[in-house]
Write an enzyme that holds these catalytic residues in place. Sequence first.
Site, PDB file in Angstrom:
ATOM      1  N   GLY A   1     -23.989 -19.676  30.640  1.00  0.00           N
ATOM      2  CA  GLY A   1     -25.371 -19.948  30.056  1.00  0.00           C
ATOM      3  C   GLY A   1     -25.723 -21.223  29.451  1.00  0.00           C
TER       4      GLY A   1
ATOM      5  CG  HIS B   1     -27.747 -16.282  30.387  1.00  0.00           C
ATOM      6  ND1 HIS B   1     -28.193 -16.987  29.172  1.00  0.00           N
ATOM      7  CD2 HIS B   1     -26.840 -15.686  30.268  1.00  0.00           C
ATOM      8  CE1 HIS B   1     -27.142 -16.824  28.426  1.00  0.00           C
ATOM      9  NE2 HIS B   1     -26.164 -16.312  28.925  1.00  0.00           N
ATOM     10  CG  ASP B   2     -31.317 -18.855  28.935  1.00  0.00           C
ATOM     11  OD1 ASP B   2     -32.700 -18.771  29.001  1.00  0.00           O
ATOM     12  OD2 ASP B   2     -30.905 -17.875  28.810  1.00  0.00           O
TER      13      ASP B   2
END
Length: 258
Positions: A136, A118-119
């Site tokens: 992440g 994520h991200d």
Amino acid sequence: MISEFAQISEKAQLGINVQVGPFTVIHEDVVIGDNVRIHSNVAIYPGTRIGNNCEVYPGAVIGAVPQDLKFEGEETTVEIGDNTIIRECVTIHRATKDKWVTRIGSRCLIMAYVHVAHDCQIGNGVILASYVGLSGHCIVDDFAILEGNVGTQQFMRIGKYAFVAGATLVRKDVPPYVKAAREPITFAGVNSIGLRRRGFSDEAVREIEDVYRTIFVLNTNVSKGIQAVKEQMPDSAYAKEIIEFVESSDKGIIRGMI
């Protein structure tokens, strides 16, 4: 051609000349550009945006919710640029509210079994070799190359045109144009071969080598090296770019040669 055995939501948007193989599942709130080929047994979850001329190989999972216990179901996305290749069993997760989008640029090659958490923000022309794992919030700038089995800690940044050798663990930021390897991760020289392949002149490569020689070889620590570069190379655009990267790193950069 779209296989009769594919399952595609009526709320998904597919461009022209999209091919979808059997047993692939495309959920609602997915947007896929033109001339995209999606092989069999791919799962594409809500919030995924795929550009034109991409290819996604079997077993890939794109847009699944992040593996982050703080995630509260926010409407976040995965965005993939044009002409990017996603190979077998790659996993790319949606963002959290930190960045709101997990982004992969154009003309990237994401090889088999890579995980992009994520991200993460991945630039254009990036190559992630098999079994790379990005935790992440990592940033990988344009034209960086990570060899197989590279693993990163969260919030790391890898600068543009950098080369990280296979099985390296990235716990510090990797500045642009360098090669990094060993354990703990260490400066291993300038990525001169890669730079020349990308069209950098011999003069530009020598200038970059001079900057890093000053930082990592001719001085006892990075701070003294940066100050020496500022004093000795004030008109160098490459020096200014490298200094900005180093001084903006809140995690610290890789160590110099031992």
